[in-house]
Design an enzyme around this catalytic site. Structure first.
Site, PDB file in Angstrom:
ATOM      1  N   ARG A  22     -11.751 -11.621   6.098  1.00  0.00           N
ATOM      2  CA  ARG A  22     -11.181 -11.303   4.783  1.00  0.00           C
ATOM      3  C   ARG A  22     -11.242 -12.498   3.845  1.00  0.00           C
ATOM      4  NH1 ARG A  22      -6.054 -11.977   2.406  1.00  0.00           N
ATOM      5  NH2 ARG A  22      -5.182 -12.781   4.360  1.00  0.00           N
ATOM      6  N   ASN A  82       4.853  -7.784   6.220  1.00  0.00           N
ATOM      7  CA  ASN A  82       3.892  -8.795   5.775  1.00  0.00           C
ATOM      8  C   ASN A  82       3.739  -8.850   4.266  1.00  0.00           C
ATOM      9  OD1 ASN A  82       3.352  -9.797   8.287  1.00  0.00           O
ATOM     10  ND2 ASN A  82       1.360  -8.824   8.506  1.00  0.00           N
ATOM     11  N   SER A  83       3.825  -7.697   3.597  1.00  0.00           N
ATOM     12  CA  SER A  83       3.642  -7.706   2.138  1.00  0.00           C
ATOM     13  C   SER A  83       4.626  -8.653   1.476  1.00  0.00           C
ATOM     14  CB  SER A  83       3.802  -6.297   1.566  1.00  0.00           C
ATOM     15  OG  SER A  83       2.701  -5.486   1.889  1.00  0.00           O
ATOM     16  N   ALA A 114       8.646   4.976  14.243  1.00  0.00           N
ATOM     17  CA  ALA A 114       7.709   6.067  14.530  1.00  0.00           C
ATOM     18  C   ALA A 114       6.978   5.774  15.834  1.00  0.00           C
ATOM     19  CB  ALA A 114       6.708   6.204  13.384  1.00  0.00           C
ATOM     20  N   ALA A 150       0.833  -1.209   0.000  1.00  0.00           N
ATOM     21  CA  ALA A 150       0.000   0.000   0.000  1.00  0.00           C
ATOM     22  C   ALA A 150       0.865   1.256   0.000  1.00  0.00           C
ATOM     23  CB  ALA A 150      -0.933  -0.009   1.211  1.00  0.00           C
ATOM     24  N   GLU A 153      -8.654 -20.322  -4.385  1.00  0.00           N
ATOM     25  CA  GLU A 153      -8.472 -20.303  -2.938  1.00  0.00           C
ATOM     26  C   GLU A 153      -9.824 -20.380  -2.251  1.00  0.00           C
ATOM     27  OE1 GLU A 153      -4.210 -17.950  -2.548  1.00  0.00           O
ATOM     28  OE2 GLU A 153      -6.003 -17.054  -1.677  1.00  0.00           O
ATOM     29  N   HIS A 195      -5.336 -17.668  10.274  1.00  0.00           N
ATOM     30  CA  HIS A 195      -5.107 -18.513   9.099  1.00  0.00           C
ATOM     31  C   HIS A 195      -5.137 -19.963   9.548  1.00  0.00           C
ATOM     32  CE1 HIS A 195      -3.408 -20.223   5.467  1.00  0.00           C
ATOM     33  NE2 HIS A 195      -3.512 -19.039   4.894  1.00  0.00           N
ATOM     34  N   LYS A 239      10.120   0.753  10.098  1.00  0.00           N
ATOM     35  CA  LYS A 239      10.623   0.287  11.390  1.00  0.00           C
ATOM     36  C   LYS A 239      11.880  -0.564  11.250  1.00  0.00           C
ATOM     37  CE  LYS A 239       8.704  -2.458  15.230  1.00  0.00           C
ATOM     38  NZ  LYS A 239       7.450  -3.128  15.663  1.00  0.00           N
ATOM     39  N   ARG A 261     -12.022 -19.019   5.857  1.00  0.00           N
ATOM     40  CA  ARG A 261     -10.929 -19.242   6.792  1.00  0.00           C
ATOM     41  C   ARG A 261     -11.384 -19.421   8.236  1.00  0.00           C
ATOM     42  NH1 ARG A 261      -6.244 -15.163   4.402  1.00  0.00           N
ATOM     43  NH2 ARG A 261      -5.556 -16.570   2.746  1.00  0.00           N
ATOM     44  N   HIS A 299      -3.403 -13.947  11.573  1.00  0.00           N
ATOM     45  CA  HIS A 299      -2.957 -13.713  10.197  1.00  0.00           C
ATOM     46  C   HIS A 299      -3.283 -12.310   9.702  1.00  0.00           C
ATOM     47  CE1 HIS A 299      -1.677 -14.839   6.223  1.00  0.00           C
ATOM     48  NE2 HIS A 299      -2.880 -14.662   5.692  1.00  0.00           N
TER      49      HIS A 299
END
Length: 533
Positions: free
Chosen positions: A375, A50-51, A162, A24, A122, A238, A43, A284, A340
């Site tokens: 999600r 995660n991406s 931050a 993003a 999926e 997950h 950081k 999920r 997850h």
């Protein structure tokens, strides 16, 4: 005077400041117009998030028999109709164009021998629509594409933690953030537009698929500044993390089940037959709760991949993970659920704006309403790409302004030894705010957090703390927010499962959000009144 007042070694200014370095964040940075300068602070390092770990892919209705309306319906069903339907419609309709734009930029998604995109299946999807790269390394593929094509108007600061948003006392606008570098020195970053893209809070739990950096920093940052949170109770677990020696070791992509993997008990019998019409491709939360039920009774669960053709070629990341941990994937892969994805987060409008002027949130840190209560697989990278581009387009349309502001730091008298240990937070979250929750457990967890003065840390100045100590503060705040929201929602829906309220209560809870917002300190209000006068 706080110790940090003598430690500020530099000030940095930009038009757009992005906190976080996932998909993003980079989509936003790439789409900001060239005459605006952008700073990304992260950081850890650019790819330590995660991406980069995302395996499955990006959902988009680009198949011959697929349609965005089908993707829309699947997203609502997985989200248990808690979604913002207009947001779902807009993103699912835009998904094919987003994929085409990445292809036009040269992003190397997987293709077949005829040069056509290979589409995966999926859980909870009605069609094959998962675009992937590197087999099961889609996140890494997209991140490599972005990092190798950084725009000229972007500066990146790595190892920059931050820890406090700076709010203008005269108008309430977010004007920047305070951060600490690798040596603990304080840096003030100022910007007209401050964007939180720090990801979720998966590392609040001892069992998780998330990167070590994902500890709820952006959530706590925003909440401490007065931003509204919503849907914090909806944590997706997950179903299949590699489970060895009582510990989760990494993600086993849901796409494995999409290609024929079957969840079985120690006798080889399927555990999903009769549980859901989609069996192993159930949403999920259904699969995770089923596996959890077996493990709670002391019965191990495995993923049988014997029916998956060319497993190591299709899923090289998973195969390598198994080999590193001494597991022969040709046999059966031991699995367990782990935290997850956060469906909730910082409440934003469809553009990414929060209730604080000048502060925005995108990606997993934000709650747009797209995911609802659960999600749909491979909708996360999609949302990150969409929201990064959407917010960039809005910022590009705004005039460049340089406003004056007043910012005053608070003092703190809280010692760092009043903080809970990181492992203790993770253990308590897993035990009491995990896959299955009860009123008794949630209240116990909240009382435990509050025994460490977590409410005071929501207000206190953090300058005197080390980065590791601030991370524990943020974990405590995020953990409290999840538990508080989970206690208030007296039903089970999506990723939120209450043993004492095991069913959806559509009469009371359909479409109802729990919104959390910290009240500003009385002292801050007095300062604002005094300044205005």
């Amino acid at each position: 005077m706080s110790e940090a007042k003598g430690m500020v070694i530099m000030m940095k200014k930009s038009d757009v400041l992005v906190i976080g370095s996932g998909v993003a964040a980079f989509r936003l940075a790439k789409k900001i117009r060239e005459n605006m300068n952008v700073i990304i602070i992260t950081k850890s390092t650019l790819k330590d998030g995660n991406s980069n770990l995302a395996q499955g892919g990006i959902a988009a209705a680009i198949g011959r028999i697929d349609h965005p309306k089908k993707h829309y319906v699947d997203t609502l069903q997985a989200g248990r109709y808690h979604n913002n339907r207009e947001v779902v419609r807009e993103i699912t309709e835009e998904a094919p164009r987003l994929i085409r734009s990445l292809l036009d930029e040269g992003c190397p998604f997987d293709r077949d021998e005829q040069g056509e995109l290979v589409l995966g299946m999926e859980g909870a999807h009605s069609e094959k629509r998962i675009v992937h790269g590197g087999g099961d390394a889609t996140g890494m593929t997209v991140m490599e594409h972005f990092v190798s094509n950084l725009p000229k108007n972007l500066i990146v600061y790595e190892n920059m933690f931050a820890y406090e948003l700076m709010i203008d006392l005269t108008g309430g606008k977010c004007v920047g953030v305070k951060a600490k570098d690798a040596n603990g020195k304080v840096v003030h970053f100022f910007a007209e537009h401050v964007v939180i893209a720090t990801g979720g809070c998966g590392r609040l739990y001892s069992h998780t698929s998330n990167a070590k950096t994902v500890t709820g920093d952006g959530i706590a940052l925003a909440y401490r500044a007065g931003a509204e949170m919503t849907d914090m109770e909806f944590i997706q677990f997950h179903p299949t993390l590699l489970y060895v020696g009582g510990q989760t070791r990494g993600l086993v992509s849901e796409a494995v089940r999409g290609e024929g993997g079957v969840l079985v008990d120690d006798t080889g019998q399927s555990i999903m037959d009769g549980v859901h019409p989609l069996a192993d491709l159930a949403p999920r939360h259904i699969a995770a709760q089923t596996i959890y039920g077996y493990l709670r009774e002391g019965n191990p669960v495995y993923l049988d991949v014997s029916r998956v053709e060319n497993f190591s070629k299709r899923f090289p990341t998973v195969a390598a993970l198994c080999e590193r941990n001494g597991i022969d994937w040709n046999d059966r892969i031991p699995v367990a659920p782990g935290s997850h994805f956060l469906m909730g987060g910082i409440m934003t409008d469809p553009i990414g704006r929060t209730n604080i002027d000048g502060l925005y949130a995108i990606g997993e840190a934000a709650a747009t309403g797209f995911h609802g209560a659960n999600r749909l697989a491979s909708n996360s990278l999609l949302e990150g790409l969409f929201m990064g581009q959407k917010l960039a387009e809005w910022i590009n349309a705004q005039p460049l302004e340089k406003a004056d502001f007043l910012y005053e730091e608070q003092e703190s008298d809280l010692p760092p030894d009043s903080l809970p240990e990181k492992a203790d937070i993770q253990r308590s979250m897993m035990n009491h705010v995990g896959i299955a929750r009860t009123e008794t457990g949630l209240k116990k967890h909240i009382r435990w957090l509050e025994s460490f003065q977590i409410n005071h840390w929501m207000e206190a100045n953090l300058d005197h703390l080390k980065a590791e100590e601030i991370e524990r503060v943020f974990m405590g705040i995020a953990a409290w927010l999840v538990a508080d929201s989970a206690l208030k929602r007296t039903e089970s829906r999506g990723g939120h499962f209450r043993l004492d309220y095991p069913c959806e209560n559509n009469h009371v809870w359909t479409g109802k959000q729990i919104i959390q917002r910290k009240k500003r300190m009385e002292r801050d209000e007095q300062i604002k009144t005094s300044v205005a006068t």
